[in-house]
Design a protein around this motif. Structure first.
Motif, PDB file in Angstrom:
ATOM      1  N   ASP A 110      -1.614  12.562  -3.609  1.00 44.37           N
ATOM      2  CA  ASP A 110      -1.664  12.265  -2.187  1.00 44.37           C
ATOM      3  C   ASP A 110      -1.228  10.824  -1.894  1.00 44.37           C
ATOM      4  O   ASP A 110      -0.571  10.552  -0.896  1.00 44.37           O
ATOM      5  N   ILE A 111      -1.634   9.909  -2.811  1.00 43.18           N
ATOM      6  CA  ILE A 111      -1.255   8.511  -2.600  1.00 43.18           C
ATOM      7  C   ILE A 111       0.241   8.310  -2.847  1.00 43.18           C
ATOM      8  O   ILE A 111       0.936   7.621  -2.097  1.00 43.18           O
ATOM      9  N   VAL A 112       0.737   8.929  -3.925  1.00 41.19           N
ATOM     10  CA  VAL A 112       2.111   8.675  -4.364  1.00 41.19           C
ATOM     11  C   VAL A 112       3.126   9.369  -3.468  1.00 41.19           C
ATOM     12  O   VAL A 112       4.209   8.849  -3.199  1.00 41.19           O
TER      13      VAL A 112
ATOM     14  N   GLU B  10       1.042   1.381  -0.530  1.00 38.40           N
ATOM     15  CA  GLU B  10       0.574   2.319  -1.556  1.00 38.40           C
ATOM     16  C   GLU B  10       0.019   1.596  -2.779  1.00 38.40           C
ATOM     17  O   GLU B  10      -1.042   1.933  -3.292  1.00 38.40           O
TER      18      GLU B  10
ATOM     19  N   TRP C 158      -8.391   1.136  -5.017  1.00 40.72           N
ATOM     20  CA  TRP C 158      -8.999   2.346  -5.557  1.00 40.72           C
ATOM     21  C   TRP C 158      -9.550   2.083  -6.972  1.00 40.72           C
ATOM     22  O   TRP C 158     -10.638   2.534  -7.336  1.00 40.72           O
TER      23      TRP C 158
ATOM     24  N   ARG D 171      -9.956  12.196  -0.308  1.00 39.69           N
ATOM     25  CA  ARG D 171      -8.965  13.140   0.215  1.00 39.69           C
ATOM     26  C   ARG D 171      -9.401  14.598  -0.024  1.00 39.69           C
ATOM     27  O   ARG D 171      -9.402  15.412   0.880  1.00 39.69           O
ATOM     28  N   PHE D 172      -9.729  14.902  -1.280  1.00 38.24           N
ATOM     29  CA  PHE D 172     -10.267  16.245  -1.583  1.00 38.24           C
ATOM     30  C   PHE D 172     -11.690  16.031  -2.086  1.00 38.24           C
ATOM     31  O   PHE D 172     -11.882  15.709  -3.240  1.00 38.24           O
TER      32      PHE D 172
ATOM     33  N   ARG E 196      -3.202   0.012  -2.109  1.00 40.19           N
ATOM     34  CA  ARG E 196      -4.241   1.045  -1.993  1.00 40.19           C
ATOM     35  C   ARG E 196      -4.729   1.493  -3.363  1.00 40.19           C
ATOM     36  O   ARG E 196      -5.919   1.686  -3.585  1.00 40.19           O
ATOM     37  N   ILE E 197      -3.749   1.639  -4.299  1.00 35.25           N
ATOM     38  CA  ILE E 197      -4.150   2.040  -5.650  1.00 35.25           C
ATOM     39  C   ILE E 197      -4.997   0.949  -6.295  1.00 35.25           C
ATOM     40  O   ILE E 197      -6.014   1.241  -6.951  1.00 35.25           O
TER      41      ILE E 197
ATOM     42  N   LEU F  87      -4.335  11.275  -6.479  1.00 36.74           N
ATOM     43  CA  LEU F  87      -3.195  10.461  -6.941  1.00 36.74           C
ATOM     44  C   LEU F  87      -1.903  10.965  -6.302  1.00 36.74           C
ATOM     45  O   LEU F  87      -1.092  10.176  -5.798  1.00 36.74           O
TER      46      LEU F  87
END
Lengths: 155, 388
Positions: free
Chosen positions: A23-25, B126, B133, B226-227, B129-130, A21
């Protein structure tokens, strides 16, 4: 066991979720890279926490000694001493008239012998035999310090 | 000397069996076995078997008596056509059920693809993208639910296999002792119970949770790229598979050695007991030894019938869950192939991961079923060495 592992994994997943989160923000730039590093470090810390707590537990409260987890009960020396005593008792019981015998270790290299005998058994004979048995099985230096003879009627 | 004494013991048991079933010489094996069948209490076993295999697609299993009668009349005791028809119906039903889940997954995939294209043209990527997600998280939740149901299926299958074996063991052991295989009976009783329970506990409490955790972590890694925690998933999977592999190795070794040893010991015991009977008991010794052989032989036939029913029950019990898992795996692969052109990041990977995880579940269920099947067949063949 699996409940603990499950809790650990849940914590990890929540942290990874928060990291994604963030990373996105996060706006693009230097800050974003450092934030990524911090999240990575936090994940690392959470991941090795069970391991480090296990190591700390062993070092702090339970120092590792060889075979500490094997031995439960009398030590080898204790087992040998008890076996020697039983042998001496068995030898004394072969003396005519002796019904039962118990040998107890006293302080130093002396023992106390309790025997249950038939009436009119020679005290001297029992004493000699007990001394011989004890010095034969438990070592030459050991001597009979006390001899207690009972002739209770055991019907 | 010891063999001689054991032989006398076996001879006594044989004599006892002869007296119970009436002196069976010259009657052939048919009447003897019917007598024994009447005295054998197989009602509980049959009931347990039919309860266990009565699922949504019941298959009628033959009872022990039916199997024996069919074997004596040289007929086939079990009709595979009934099983095949039930399998066909089950496969269609599973296909139907899974197709609904797949429909939801396809809708979500199309939504995610739309959002992906929007993100490429939008001013504020963004937010889109959310949104994408969130769609992906719904997708993964649906997938995880279906995977959990698959794990429960395997769990339930292992439990019913244990129930089946535990209802079968006493009857088999009694008949084994009755057919003269005293050593086998003595060895196999604790061995079978221990192996079955060890397998069940290890599978249900260690292997399945490890696989479940591995799949959850892997799906989450595809969800949050990402992680990611892919190596953790690999670690859990390795733990589960190592446990299963070790269990299987130990199991096969133990069964092979014990089977061979027990079989040889019983062969020696029984031959010496026959010899003792025939040569040291005057006048009727020969007759009694022949009768004893008839009784022992028919006990063995009965025991083989019980084991046959047990093996059939294991097959029927295992084949439906396995079929369902296979259908699930196949449909996940189809879904992965179909959604690949939509080019949604993470979706194809998670579908493939789901298919692979269900494949591992098939392997686990198959390994457990194979072990239980081997117990039945090893016990069957090991104790057959006794009667000449």
């Amino acid at each position: 066991m699996w409940a603990m592992v499950g809790g650990w994994v849940r914590t990890l997943i929540v942290i990874v979720l928060i990291g994604n989160l963030v990373d996105i923000v996060m706006p693009k730039g230097d800050l974003r890279r450092y934030a990524g590093l911090v999240v990575g470090l936090v994940i690392l810390a959470v991941m090795i926490r069970p391991l480090s707590s296990a190591v700390g537990y062993v070092n702090r409260d339970h120092p590792v000694s060889a075979f500490s987890w094997v031995s439960r009960g009398p030590s080898l020396t204790g087992a040998i001493a008890s076996e020697e005593r039983h042998q001496a008792e068995a030898m004394v019981q072969t003396v005519p008239g002796v019904r039962a015998c118990a040998i107890r270790s006293l302080s130093g290299s002396s023992v106390r012998v309790l025997v249950n005998v038939a009436p009119r058994t020679s005290r001297k004979l029992v004493r000699t035999m007990a001394q011989q048995a004890v010095s034969l099985t438990m070592g030459r230096g050991v001597r009979v310090a006390q001899l207690q003879m009972l002739s209770a009627k055991t019907s | 000397m010891k063999t001689m004494r054991l032989g006398l013991g076996a001879a006594t048991i044989g004599l006892f069996l002869c007296l119970r079933t009436g002196l069976a010489k010259a009657q052939g094996v048919g009447p003897t076995i019917r007598n024994q069948l009447q005295t054998l209490n197989d009602h509980g076993l049959n009931q347990a078997l039919n309860q266990l295999v009565a699922g949504p697609h019941p298959v009628q299993l033959p009872s022990v008596g039916q199997v024996v009668n069919d074997l004596i009349q040289r007929k086939n005791p079990f009709d595979p056509n009934a099983l095949l028809q039930a399998l066909e119906r089950a496969a269609l039903g599973d296909f139907n059920q899974m197709a609904r889940v797949l429909g939801i997954l396809f809708i979500l995939a199309v939504l995610a693809a739309l959002l992906e294209r929007l993100a490429e043209t939008s001013d504020i990527p963004e937010v889109v993208r959310i949104a994408r997600w969130v769609v992906l998280s719904a997708f993964i939740t649906v997938g995880l639910r279906s995977f959990t149901s698959a794990v429960h299926l395997v769990h339930h299958m292992v439990s019913s296999l244990v129930g089946l074996m535990e209802s079968m063991i006493p009857t088999v052991i009694v008949l084994m002792a009755g057919s003269g295989a005293l050593t086998s009976a003595g060895i196999f009783h604790p061995l079978m119970l221990a192996t079955i329970n060890l397998t069940a506990v290890l599978t249900k409490n260690w292997v399945l949770p490890a696989m479940m955790l591995a799949t959850v972590v892997e799906l989450v890694s595809h969800w949050l790229p990402r992680f990611s925690l892919n190596s953790l998933a690999a670690l859990f999977r390795q733990i589960g598979l190592t446990l299963l592999g070790g269990l299987m190795t130990v199991f096969l070794g133990v069964m092979a050695v014990e089977g061979a040893a027990a079989s040889v010991a019983d062969g020696v015991l029984l031959r010496s007991s026959k010899f003792v009977m025939g040569s040291f008991v005057p006048v009727i010794g020969k007759a009694v030894s022949d009768a004893m052989e008839a009784v022992l032989g028919s006990s063995m036939l009965l025991k083989n019938a019980v084991s046959l029913v047990g093996a059939l029950a294991i097959i029927v019990l295992v084949v439906f869950p396995l079929l369902k898992l296979m259908v699930m795996m196949f449909l996940y692969r189809v879904a992965a192939a179909a959604t690949e052109p939509l080019a949604v990041e993470g979706m194809v990977k998670s579908l493939n991961a789901m298919a692979t995880a269900i494949g591992w579940l098939v392997a686990i269920a198959g390994a457990v079923a194979l072990m239980f099947f081997l117990i039945v067949t090893v016990v069957l063949s090991a104790s057959n060495g006794a009667v000449p």
